[in-house]
Scaffold this active site. Structure first.
Site, PDB file in Angstrom:
ATOM      1  N   HIS A  62       0.818  -1.323   0.133  1.00 55.46           N
ATOM      2  CA  HIS A  62      -0.283   0.606   0.130  1.00 55.46           C
ATOM      3  C   HIS A  62       0.911   1.489   0.230  1.00 55.46           C
ATOM      4  O   HIS A  62       2.243   1.082   0.809  1.00 55.46           O
ATOM      5  CB  HIS A  62      -1.192  -0.248   1.334  1.00 55.46           C
ATOM      6  CG  HIS A  62      -2.091  -0.973   1.105  1.00 55.46           C
ATOM      7  ND1 HIS A  62      -3.274  -0.615   1.738  1.00 55.46           N
ATOM      8  CD2 HIS A  62      -2.315  -2.028   0.602  1.00 55.46           C
ATOM      9  CE1 HIS A  62      -3.548  -1.468   1.590  1.00 55.46           C
ATOM     10  NE2 HIS A  62      -3.516  -2.770   1.214  1.00 55.46           N
ATOM     11  N   GLU A  64       0.910   3.767   1.813  1.00 52.20           N
ATOM     12  CA  GLU A  64       1.616   4.588   3.613  1.00 52.20           C
ATOM     13  C   GLU A  64       2.620   3.840   3.678  1.00 52.20           C
ATOM     14  O   GLU A  64       3.214   3.974   4.049  1.00 52.20           O
ATOM     15  CB  GLU A  64       0.469   4.453   4.155  1.00 52.20           C
ATOM     16  CG  GLU A  64      -1.016   5.156   4.296  1.00 52.20           C
ATOM     17  CD  GLU A  64      -1.858   4.838   2.623  1.00 52.20           C
ATOM     18  OE1 GLU A  64      -3.590   4.631   3.289  1.00 52.20           O
ATOM     19  OE2 GLU A  64      -1.296   3.826   2.130  1.00 52.20           O
ATOM     20  N   CYS A  92      -7.007   2.116   5.305  1.00 52.93           N
ATOM     21  CA  CYS A  92      -7.470   0.929   5.466  1.00 52.93           C
ATOM     22  C   CYS A  92      -6.960   0.723   7.089  1.00 52.93           C
ATOM     23  O   CYS A  92      -6.270   1.393   7.606  1.00 52.93           O
ATOM     24  CB  CYS A  92      -6.294   0.193   4.194  1.00 52.93           C
ATOM     25  SG  CYS A  92      -5.068  -0.474   4.856  1.00 52.93           S
ATOM     26  N   CYS A  95      -3.142  -0.160   6.921  1.00 54.96           N
ATOM     27  CA  CYS A  95      -2.522   1.511   7.209  1.00 54.96           C
ATOM     28  C   CYS A  95      -2.759   2.564   8.727  1.00 54.96           C
ATOM     29  O   CYS A  95      -1.569   2.997   8.489  1.00 54.96           O
ATOM     30  CB  CYS A  95      -2.404   2.301   5.873  1.00 54.96           C
ATOM     31  SG  CYS A  95      -2.110   0.785   4.693  1.00 54.96           S
TER      32      CYS A  95
END
Length: 161
Positions: A62, A64, A92, A95
């Protein structure tokens, strides 16, 4: 008043940098989510990331997570106190947890995520008082631009399939 306008101008500048990262994801066929991490005292971007889950074949890729890894390397520490993270989509659960664990001071995100958002949409892990660290939150900066890019991506994906 001047300091508020200055802070907003900085937030806007850094969110535009996160949008550049989201566009990189889009160009590679990934869901267009981008992120930057800024050291507050210097205004320097110390971490950048964009979604690469399909490219890297891992759930962990991801935006992040990538940006946090890069920022930690620059800072020489896993603690990112004194830093702000700018993300084009609400984080999410994974993260949001990483943002709390990294001790980031603040999170600024563009668009909400009604199905997976853990900064207020579904739950709010960033400001959970039971945790040993809370992250200040700013929502909705460049929301329309971020949503438009995500919607365009999924519309094109449906047309391909």
């Amino acid at each position: 008043m001047e300091s508020i306008e200055s802070e907003y101008a900085d937030d806007l500048r850094f969110m535009k940098e996160a949008m550049k990262q989201a566009k990189k994801a889009y160009e590679t066929g990934e869901v267009p989510i981008g992120c930057v991490i800024v050291e507050n005292s210097t205004g320097r971007i110390i971490g950048r990331g964009y979604n690469r889950r399909n490219t890297d074949k891992t759930t962990l890729a991801h935006a992040e997570i990538t940006a946090i890894k890069k920022a930690s390397k620059v800072m020489g520490d896993w603690r990112l106190e004194g830093c702000t993270i700018y993300i084009t989509l609400e984080p999410c659960p994974m993260c949001a947890g990483a943002i709390v664990q990294a001790r980031l001071d603040r999170c600024v995100y563009a668009a909400p995520s009604d199905k997976a958002g853990c900064a207020g949409s579904v739950v709010n892990l960033l400001e959970e008082p039971g945790f040993n660290h809370q992250v200040a939150l700013t929502k909705g900066l460049m929301e329309e631009e971020s949503q438009a890019l995500i919607k365009r991506f999924f519309k094109e994906l449906r047309l391909k399939n």
